[in-house]
Design a protein around this motif. Structure first.
Motif, PDB file in Angstrom:
ATOM      1  N   THR A   1      14.286  16.154  -6.236  1.00  0.00           N
ATOM      2  CA  THR A   1      15.307  15.566  -5.719  1.00  0.00           C
ATOM      3  C   THR A   1      16.505  15.417  -5.823  1.00  0.00           C
ATOM      4  O   THR A   1      17.439  15.728  -6.090  1.00  0.00           O
ATOM      5  CB  THR A   1      15.422  13.896  -4.712  1.00  0.00           C
ATOM      6  N   SER A   2      15.953  16.084  -7.437  1.00  0.00           N
ATOM      7  CA  SER A   2      17.182  15.811  -8.796  1.00  0.00           C
ATOM      8  C   SER A   2      16.793  16.590  -9.902  1.00  0.00           C
ATOM      9  O   SER A   2      17.487  16.652 -10.917  1.00  0.00           O
ATOM     10  CB  SER A   2      17.584  14.044  -8.998  1.00  0.00           C
ATOM     11  N   TYR A   3      15.544  17.056  -9.965  1.00  0.00           N
ATOM     12  CA  TYR A   3      15.366  18.748 -10.997  1.00  0.00           C
ATOM     13  C   TYR A   3      15.637  17.272 -12.478  1.00  0.00           C
ATOM     14  O   TYR A   3      15.697  18.046 -13.027  1.00  0.00           O
ATOM     15  CB  TYR A   3      15.922  19.385 -10.745  1.00  0.00           C
ATOM     16  N   GLY A   4      14.894  16.293 -12.532  1.00  0.00           N
ATOM     17  CA  GLY A   4      14.813  15.340 -13.297  1.00  0.00           C
ATOM     18  C   GLY A   4      15.895  14.057 -13.391  1.00  0.00           C
ATOM     19  O   GLY A   4      16.391  13.929 -15.139  1.00  0.00           O
ATOM     20  N   THR A   5      17.291  14.847 -13.456  1.00  0.00           N
ATOM     21  CA  THR A   5      18.496  14.305 -13.805  1.00  0.00           C
ATOM     22  C   THR A   5      18.492  13.048 -13.319  1.00  0.00           C
ATOM     23  O   THR A   5      19.584  12.179 -13.878  1.00  0.00           O
ATOM     24  CB  THR A   5      19.234  14.515 -13.104  1.00  0.00           C
ATOM     25  N   ALA A   6      17.192  12.289 -12.071  1.00  0.00           N
ATOM     26  CA  ALA A   6      17.508  11.084 -12.067  1.00  0.00           C
ATOM     27  C   ALA A   6      16.559   9.995 -12.791  1.00  0.00           C
ATOM     28  O   ALA A   6      15.562  10.677 -13.721  1.00  0.00           O
ATOM     29  CB  ALA A   6      17.418  10.783 -10.395  1.00  0.00           C
ATOM     30  N   GLN A   7      17.058   8.350 -12.736  1.00  0.00           N
ATOM     31  CA  GLN A   7      15.577   7.924 -14.007  1.00  0.00           C
ATOM     32  C   GLN A   7      14.685   6.909 -12.481  1.00  0.00           C
ATOM     33  O   GLN A   7      15.828   6.666 -11.793  1.00  0.00           O
ATOM     34  CB  GLN A   7      16.704   6.696 -14.424  1.00  0.00           C
ATOM     35  N   ALA A   8      14.207   7.049 -12.229  1.00  0.00           N
ATOM     36  CA  ALA A   8      12.822   6.589 -11.782  1.00  0.00           C
ATOM     37  C   ALA A   8      12.468   5.310 -11.870  1.00  0.00           C
ATOM     38  O   ALA A   8      13.176   4.581 -13.107  1.00  0.00           O
ATOM     39  CB  ALA A   8      11.354   7.234 -11.821  1.00  0.00           C
TER      40      ALA A   8
ATOM     41  N   GLN B   1      19.191  15.164  -0.080  1.00  0.00           N
ATOM     42  CA  GLN B   1      17.952  14.271  -0.880  1.00  0.00           C
ATOM     43  C   GLN B   1      17.357  12.828  -0.271  1.00  0.00           C
ATOM     44  O   GLN B   1      15.515  13.537  -0.516  1.00  0.00           O
ATOM     45  CB  GLN B   1      18.694  13.247  -1.898  1.00  0.00           C
ATOM     46  N   THR B   2      17.296  13.330   0.953  1.00  0.00           N
ATOM     47  CA  THR B   2      16.291  12.223   1.676  1.00  0.00           C
ATOM     48  C   THR B   2      15.523  12.752   2.501  1.00  0.00           C
ATOM     49  O   THR B   2      14.220  12.562   2.709  1.00  0.00           O
ATOM     50  CB  THR B   2      17.623  10.896   3.230  1.00  0.00           C
ATOM     51  N   VAL B   3      16.034  14.292   3.228  1.00  0.00           N
ATOM     52  CA  VAL B   3      15.170  15.138   3.751  1.00  0.00           C
ATOM     53  C   VAL B   3      14.122  15.751   2.606  1.00  0.00           C
ATOM     54  O   VAL B   3      13.078  16.039   3.238  1.00  0.00           O
ATOM     55  CB  VAL B   3      16.340  15.923   4.661  1.00  0.00           C
ATOM     56  N   THR B   4      14.304  16.155   1.749  1.00  0.00           N
ATOM     57  CA  THR B   4      13.691  16.337   0.500  1.00  0.00           C
ATOM     58  C   THR B   4      13.004  15.212  -0.179  1.00  0.00           C
ATOM     59  O   THR B   4      11.197  15.847  -0.328  1.00  0.00           O
ATOM     60  CB  THR B   4      14.434  16.554  -0.885  1.00  0.00           C
ATOM     61  N   ALA B   5      12.830  14.734  -0.180  1.00  0.00           N
ATOM     62  CA  ALA B   5      12.032  13.537  -0.188  1.00  0.00           C
ATOM     63  C   ALA B   5      11.201  13.144   0.657  1.00  0.00           C
ATOM     64  O   ALA B   5       9.942  12.573   0.558  1.00  0.00           O
ATOM     65  CB  ALA B   5      13.100  12.085  -1.335  1.00  0.00           C
ATOM     66  N   ALA B   6      11.541  13.170   1.524  1.00  0.00           N
ATOM     67  CA  ALA B   6      10.484  13.063   3.231  1.00  0.00           C
ATOM     68  C   ALA B   6       9.566  14.062   2.710  1.00  0.00           C
ATOM     69  O   ALA B   6       8.668  13.289   3.487  1.00  0.00           O
ATOM     70  CB  ALA B   6      11.274  12.895   4.284  1.00  0.00           C
TER      71      ALA B   6
ATOM     72  N   ALA C   1       1.150  -0.878   0.291  1.00  0.00           N
ATOM     73  CA  ALA C   1       0.035  -0.165  -0.167  1.00  0.00           C
ATOM     74  C   ALA C   1       0.678   1.472   0.238  1.00  0.00           C
ATOM     75  O   ALA C   1       0.931   2.545  -0.928  1.00  0.00           O
ATOM     76  CB  ALA C   1      -0.986  -0.117   1.304  1.00  0.00           C
ATOM     77  N   VAL C   2       1.543   0.904   0.483  1.00  0.00           N
ATOM     78  CA  VAL C   2       2.632   2.687   0.666  1.00  0.00           C
ATOM     79  C   VAL C   2       4.001   2.292  -0.442  1.00  0.00           C
ATOM     80  O   VAL C   2       4.015   3.356  -0.841  1.00  0.00           O
ATOM     81  CB  VAL C   2       3.988   2.487   1.978  1.00  0.00           C
ATOM     82  N   ALA C   3       3.696   1.301  -1.271  1.00  0.00           N
ATOM     83  CA  ALA C   3       4.537   1.349  -2.382  1.00  0.00           C
ATOM     84  C   ALA C   3       3.656   2.347  -3.019  1.00  0.00           C
ATOM     85  O   ALA C   3       4.038   2.894  -4.370  1.00  0.00           O
ATOM     86  CB  ALA C   3       4.668  -0.109  -2.420  1.00  0.00           C
ATOM     87  N   TYR C   4       2.492   1.899  -3.377  1.00  0.00           N
ATOM     88  CA  TYR C   4       1.609   2.283  -4.716  1.00  0.00           C
ATOM     89  C   TYR C   4       1.327   4.116  -4.292  1.00  0.00           C
ATOM     90  O   TYR C   4       1.109   4.389  -5.458  1.00  0.00           O
ATOM     91  CB  TYR C   4      -0.145   1.589  -4.287  1.00  0.00           C
ATOM     92  N   ALA C   5       1.358   3.897  -3.123  1.00  0.00           N
ATOM     93  CA  ALA C   5       1.236   5.843  -2.459  1.00  0.00           C
ATOM     94  C   ALA C   5       1.833   6.120  -3.156  1.00  0.00           C
ATOM     95  O   ALA C   5       1.685   7.851  -3.105  1.00  0.00           O
ATOM     96  CB  ALA C   5       0.633   6.030  -0.959  1.00  0.00           C
ATOM     97  N   LEU C   6       3.173   6.435  -3.684  1.00  0.00           N
ATOM     98  CA  LEU C   6       4.197   7.385  -3.566  1.00  0.00           C
ATOM     99  C   LEU C   6       3.938   7.787  -4.419  1.00  0.00           C
ATOM    100  O   LEU C   6       3.419   6.474  -5.600  1.00  0.00           O
ATOM    101  CB  LEU C   6       5.757   6.308  -3.057  1.00  0.00           C
ATOM    102  N   ASP C   7       4.180   9.160  -5.765  1.00  0.00           N
ATOM    103  CA  ASP C   7       4.525   9.017  -6.640  1.00  0.00           C
ATOM    104  C   ASP C   7       6.165   9.600  -6.161  1.00  0.00           C
ATOM    105  O   ASP C   7       6.832  10.579  -6.568  1.00  0.00           O
ATOM    106  CB  ASP C   7       3.990  10.526  -6.599  1.00  0.00           C
ATOM    107  N   ARG C   8       6.300   8.440  -7.559  1.00  0.00           N
ATOM    108  CA  ARG C   8       8.626   8.987  -7.919  1.00  0.00           C
ATOM    109  C   ARG C   8       9.021   9.475  -8.403  1.00  0.00           C
ATOM    110  O   ARG C   8       9.738  10.198  -8.402  1.00  0.00           O
ATOM    111  CB  ARG C   8       8.317   7.431  -8.285  1.00  0.00           C
ATOM    112  N   SER C   9       7.562  10.292  -9.908  1.00  0.00           N
ATOM    113  CA  SER C   9       8.100  10.688 -10.872  1.00  0.00           C
ATOM    114  C   SER C   9       8.341  12.360  -9.563  1.00  0.00           C
ATOM    115  O   SER C   9       8.849  13.380 -10.068  1.00  0.00           O
ATOM    116  CB  SER C   9       7.031  11.347 -11.988  1.00  0.00           C
ATOM    117  N   SER C  10       7.421  12.395  -8.982  1.00  0.00           N
ATOM    118  CA  SER C  10       7.425  14.194  -7.507  1.00  0.00           C
ATOM    119  C   SER C  10       8.301  13.597  -6.843  1.00  0.00           C
ATOM    120  O   SER C  10       9.482  14.417  -6.896  1.00  0.00           O
ATOM    121  CB  SER C  10       6.642  14.233  -7.003  1.00  0.00           C
TER     122      SER C  10
END
Length: 507
Positions: free
Chosen positions: A302-309, A358-363, A288-297
């Motif tokens: 965290t990386s302004y689009g430089t990372a790969q989801a 990035q962990t703080v931002t993602a949180a 349920a937690v995994a489905y709730a997350l919006d990885r693109s956001s």
């Protein structure tokens, strides 16, 4: 009064030079050094005991391994100039380079390699699992090391050459306790000094087996704010940094004052739910937690689009990549799973660290993602040493971190997800995963081995041992006056071939 006058004079001199734009002040023992800014301070200087990337950034320049990955991540000779295996693949014989010395001038002998490996094995240090197949380590003579394994071990070279924790140390340096404050290795640079909270200085090793470095040394400055590090680079106060703000990448591509590197990496960032605690011990709640997350956001924040989801550990483009896309952002599915589990968690303790911003931002994004499920996230931000203690003691509901320096698929999965894995802080256990990961350590057929890891990776994600988020890019920047350095997919920081050219406003 004389002392006060001298101090005031020194302050005036320092201010007049420090404020000059684009000029760097070199003082004393680090004069002429390459100045590199990293985001945090090494937690310790013993390469076999640390697990902090900031430590590895520094110590990879101080210590060597028996073999090492090239830029293509294929293992190549290092302290061992050659090796061979027996016909049954159970005995590996390594031949050391002649004439290699430690920084104090004492010769490297095979006994040092045996001692280093036995220390990891007998002390059950973090990388002891890398030797799980090894039944004997011996030195037939001063220049030969022999490893005997219980079964064919296709990733033995990768285990020995991945720098994290596998450095060859000097026995005397360990036994007299000096490795903690003045480490002695065989690498291209020797340790000089450390100023807590500020910097660490290395000096070039003129006797280095790979040839003396072409810079006098490296001064690592600890600058936690990426914007500060970048400003220092642009001002000519430092020469290199990996503290590059992702939001500045587009702008920096057109900035001739810096050289920007944006390379794909084998790193991954993840969330781990504590399966030893209810309700997270129910796979449906974890899903349920995994489905709730919006990885693109999360990637954008965290990386302004430089990372790969990515929903698995190994990124696209890697030969071990496995396609997987189960957990799209789906709050209805998340609510359905919670209802099936009869669970309605109201709170979650999320452990992050200020030393990895990035962990703080993602949180913050994660907390917003879970709010519609009625889960109130308490973000607990601690220093990295405390983060490690809390992880190891199981004092968390969920934590976020990255896994760095991966090469072989075993690096991505075994320690983290095998029931007996040394980094399985989330206490995940699945006999199917254990069997596949064990098989991957002995299978010599490449395709069969790839199939084992693909099945293991899929189960790990299905059962939510980790919630994988993304593979970051390697972001580094340096002065155009620096040549001979390259950004690498494994994030190894090697200054052994670096050259600093005179030019610009550098003093």
């Amino acid at each position: 009064m004389r002392l006060l006058a001298a101090l005031l004079a020194a302050v005036v001199v320092f201010a007049s030079t420090a404020c000059a734009p684009g000029r760097r002040v070199d003082l004393g023992q680090d004069s002429g050094n390459l100045v590199a800014a990293i985001s945090g301070e090494p937690d310790q200087l013993d390469p076999q005991k640390t697990s902090a990337y900031f430590s590895f950034e520094v110590l990879e320049n101080v210590f060597d391994t028996l073999v090492e990955p090239g830029a293509d991540l294929v293992m190549r000779p290092a302290l061992a100039q050659s090796w061979e295996t027996s016909a049954d693949q159970l005995v590996w014989t390594f031949h050391l380079r002649p004439g290699v010395t430690f920084h104090d001038g004492s010769p490297l002998r095979a006994a040092d390699v045996v001692y280093s490996y036995r220390r990891i094995i007998d002390g059950k240090l973090a990388n002891a699992d890398k030797f799980s197949a090894v039944t004997d380590v011996s030195a037939p003579d001063d220049h030969t090391v022999r490893l005997t394994v219980a079964h064919p071990t296709p990733n033995l070279l990768t285990n020995l050459g991945g720098f994290k924790g596998m450095a060859i140390v000097q026995r005397r340096n360990v036994e007299d306790g000096q490795i903690a404050t003045h480490p002695i290795g065989t690498g291209p640079f020797s340790f000089v000094s450390q100023k807590s909270g500020d910097s660490l200085v290395l000096r070039a090793n003129p006797r280095y087996w790979g040839g003396a470095p072409r810079i006098p040394g490296v001064t690592f400055r600890f600058i936690s704010e990426t914007s500060t590090a970048l400003s220092a680079l642009q001002a000519g106060e430092i020469d290199w940094t990996d503290a590059v703000p992702a939001q500045r990448v587009s702008q920096l591509r057109n900035d001739d004052s810096v050289h920007l590197a944006v390379e794909p990496s084998n790193d991954y960032w993840y969330l781990a739910l504590n399966t030893a605690r209810p309700p997270w011990n129910d796979v449906r709640v974890r899903q349920a937690v995994a489905y709730a997350l919006d990885r693109s956001s999360i990637v954008q924040a965290t990386s302004y689009g430089t990372a790969q989801a990515n929903q698995l550990a190994i990124p696209q483009g890697n030969p071990w990549f496995t396609p997987y896309n189960r957990y799209g952002h789906n709050l209805d599915k998340a609510r359905q799973l919670l209802q099936q589990a009869g669970a309605a968690p109201k709170t979650m303790d999320l452990l992050v660290t200020s030393e990895y911003p990035q962990t703080v931002t993602a949180a913050q994004v994660i907390a917003a993602n879970l709010e519609p499920l009625g889960i109130g996230v308490t973000i607990r931000t601690v220093d990295f040493a405390t983060w490690l203690d809390e992880q190891n003691s199981g004092h968390f509901d969920m934590l976020m971190m990255g896994w760095l320096g991966n090469i072989d698929p075993d690096d991505f999965y075994y320690a983290q997800h095998h029931t007996g894995g040394t980094s399985n802080a989330q206490k995940f256990s699945d006999p199917r995963v254990d069997a596949l990961l064990d098989a991957g350590r002995t299978e010599t057929d490449q395709q069969a081995r790839k199939d084992d890891y693909a099945r293991a990776a899929t189960l790990i994600a299905d059962e939510v041992s980790y919630i994988y988020l993304y593979n970051p890019a390697v972001l580094q920047a340096w002065t155009p006056n620096l040549t001979g350095y390259e950004a690498r997919r494994d994030k190894a920081i090697r200054f052994r071939s670096a050259v600093l050219h005179a030019g610009g406003d550098r003093p």
